[in-house]
Design a protein around this motif. Structure first.
Motif, short mmCIF file in Angstrom:
data_model
loop_
_atom_site.label_atom_id
_atom_site.label_comp_id
_atom_site.label_asym_id
_atom_site.label_seq_id
_atom_site.Cartn_x
_atom_site.Cartn_y
_atom_site.Cartn_z
N VAL A 174 135.69 54.80 36.37
CA VAL A 174 136.76 55.29 37.25
C VAL A 174 136.39 55.00 38.71
N ASP A 175 135.40 54.14 38.89
CA ASP A 175 134.94 53.75 40.23
C ASP A 175 134.72 52.23 40.25
N PRO A 176 135.78 51.45 40.04
CA PRO A 176 135.61 50.00 39.89
C PRO A 176 135.08 49.28 41.12
N VAL A 177 135.22 49.86 42.30
CA VAL A 177 134.72 49.21 43.51
C VAL A 177 133.20 49.13 43.49
N ARG A 178 132.55 50.25 43.21
CA ARG A 178 131.08 50.27 43.20
C ARG A 178 130.52 49.80 41.86
N ASP A 179 131.25 50.03 40.78
CA ASP A 179 130.75 49.66 39.45
C ASP A 179 131.05 48.19 39.16
N THR A 180 130.28 47.32 39.80
CA THR A 180 130.40 45.89 39.53
C THR A 180 129.88 45.63 38.11
N LEU A 181 130.18 44.47 37.58
CA LEU A 181 129.78 44.16 36.20
C LEU A 181 128.27 44.29 35.99
N PRO A 182 127.42 43.73 36.87
CA PRO A 182 125.97 43.86 36.64
C PRO A 182 125.50 45.31 36.68
N ILE A 183 126.06 46.10 37.60
CA ILE A 183 125.66 47.51 37.69
C ILE A 183 126.12 48.27 36.45
N LEU A 184 127.34 48.02 36.03
CA LEU A 184 127.89 48.69 34.85
C LEU A 184 127.10 48.32 33.60
N ARG A 185 126.75 47.05 33.50
CA ARG A 185 125.98 46.56 32.34
C ARG A 185 124.60 47.21 32.29
N ALA A 186 123.91 47.24 33.42
CA ALA A 186 122.57 47.84 33.47
C ALA A 186 122.63 49.33 33.14
N TYR A 187 123.66 49.98 33.63
CA TYR A 187 123.81 51.42 33.41
C TYR A 187 124.02 51.74 31.93
N THR A 188 124.98 51.09 31.30
CA THR A 188 125.28 51.41 29.90
C THR A 188 124.13 51.03 28.98
N GLN A 189 123.51 49.88 29.23
CA GLN A 189 122.41 49.42 28.38
C GLN A 189 121.17 50.30 28.52
N ALA A 190 121.04 50.97 29.66
CA ALA A 190 119.91 51.88 29.85
C ALA A 190 119.99 53.06 28.89
N PHE A 191 121.20 53.37 28.44
CA PHE A 191 121.37 54.48 27.50
C PHE A 191 121.31 54.01 26.05
N SER A 192 122.03 52.96 25.73
CA SER A 192 122.09 52.53 24.33
C SER A 192 122.57 51.09 24.22
N PRO A 193 122.01 50.32 23.27
CA PRO A 193 122.54 48.97 23.03
C PRO A 193 123.95 49.01 22.44
N GLN A 194 124.36 50.19 21.96
CA GLN A 194 125.70 50.34 21.40
C GLN A 194 126.71 50.77 22.46
N ALA A 195 126.30 50.79 23.72
CA ALA A 195 127.20 51.20 24.81
C ALA A 195 127.67 49.99 25.60
N ILE A 196 128.95 49.98 25.92
CA ILE A 196 129.54 48.92 26.73
C ILE A 196 130.36 49.57 27.83
N GLY A 197 130.21 49.03 29.04
CA GLY A 197 131.02 49.50 30.16
C GLY A 197 132.30 48.70 30.24
N LEU A 198 133.39 49.37 30.56
CA LEU A 198 134.68 48.72 30.72
C LEU A 198 135.21 48.97 32.12
N THR A 199 135.82 47.95 32.69
CA THR A 199 136.41 48.08 34.02
C THR A 199 137.68 47.25 34.08
N GLY A 200 138.28 47.21 35.24
CA GLY A 200 139.52 46.44 35.40
C GLY A 200 140.08 46.67 36.77
N THR A 201 141.31 46.28 36.96
CA THR A 201 141.97 46.55 38.23
C THR A 201 142.25 48.05 38.31
N PRO A 202 142.46 48.58 39.52
CA PRO A 202 142.82 50.00 39.62
C PRO A 202 144.01 50.36 38.75
N GLN A 203 144.99 49.46 38.64
CA GLN A 203 146.17 49.74 37.83
C GLN A 203 145.83 49.77 36.34
#
Length: 198
Positions: free
Chosen positions: A105-134
């Motif tokens: 819910v914070d797509p500006v700061r949650d760039t793909l590399p940051i989101l990837r590192a964050y989710t993988q730090a918890f579990s290999p079964q976790a994936i971060g999803l993002t998109g346009t604000p809309q």
């Protein structure tokens, strides 16, 4: 065989049949809240933390746990993600059939590399999803998720107030359960096992 004995045997047989059928149709016990009557099925068009466009169809065949959060979250998000990761780990080999999806819910700061590192730090079964604000707003509305960006401080940092629910979907994408950051790990494990067995 007299008529009375025949009647008693028939009655006993009928009772046994009813009992058997009742046992077969026993309702499942859920530890989380069963909201299958009102929870929308899994549906979205977003981008995964690896940069791929994904939809709900990409996760068909897996029990999906959907969560809305952000990587700069100081407390609720890491707590929830750690609970979900622990639950998947406790499932052992069955964990490969579970997918944790965290929609940012914070797509500006949650760039793909940051989101990837964050989710993988918890579990290999976790994936971060993002998109346009809309796109994010659309999927948030589908599940009645509220979020609001706070005011920036002098350093440009801010918090995002957001709903803390977790949504659990069956292997065919049906919305079944809702939990929260306070849902105990054993309860998540219990319910996901039932969905995996369906």
């Amino acid at each position: 065989m007299n008529a009375r004995r025949r009647t008693l045997l028939l009655a006993a047989g009928a009772l046994a049949l009813v009992t058997t059928l009742a046992a077969c149709g026993q309702k499942q016990h859920w530890d989380l809240d069963n909201v299958s009557a009102v929870l929308a099925n899994l549906k979205f068009n977003l981008t995964s933390d690896t940069g791929q466009k994904v939809t709900a169809a990409d996760y068909k065949g897996k029990v999906v746990i959907l969560y809305f959060g952000y990587t700069h979250c100081p407390d609720v998000c890491p707590l929830t993600m750690s609970h979900l990761a622990e639950a998947v780990k406790e499932l052992g080999p069955q964990g490969k059939d579970v997918q944790i999806l965290m929609v940012s819910v914070d797509p500006v700061r949650d760039t793909l590399p940051i989101l990837r590192a964050y989710t993988q730090a918890f579990s290999p079964q976790a994936i971060g999803l993002t998109g346009t604000p809309q796109e994010i707003e659309d999927v948030a509305k589908r599940y009645h998720v509220a979020y609001r960006l706070g005011k920036k401080d002098k350093s440009g940092n801010y918090v995002v107030d957001h709903s803390a629910a977790i949504y659990v979907f069956s292997k065919d994408g049906r919305g079944i359960l809702i939990g929260s950051d306070l849902s105990p790990v054993p309860s998540i494990v219990h319910d996901v096992k039932q969905l995996l067995a369906d």
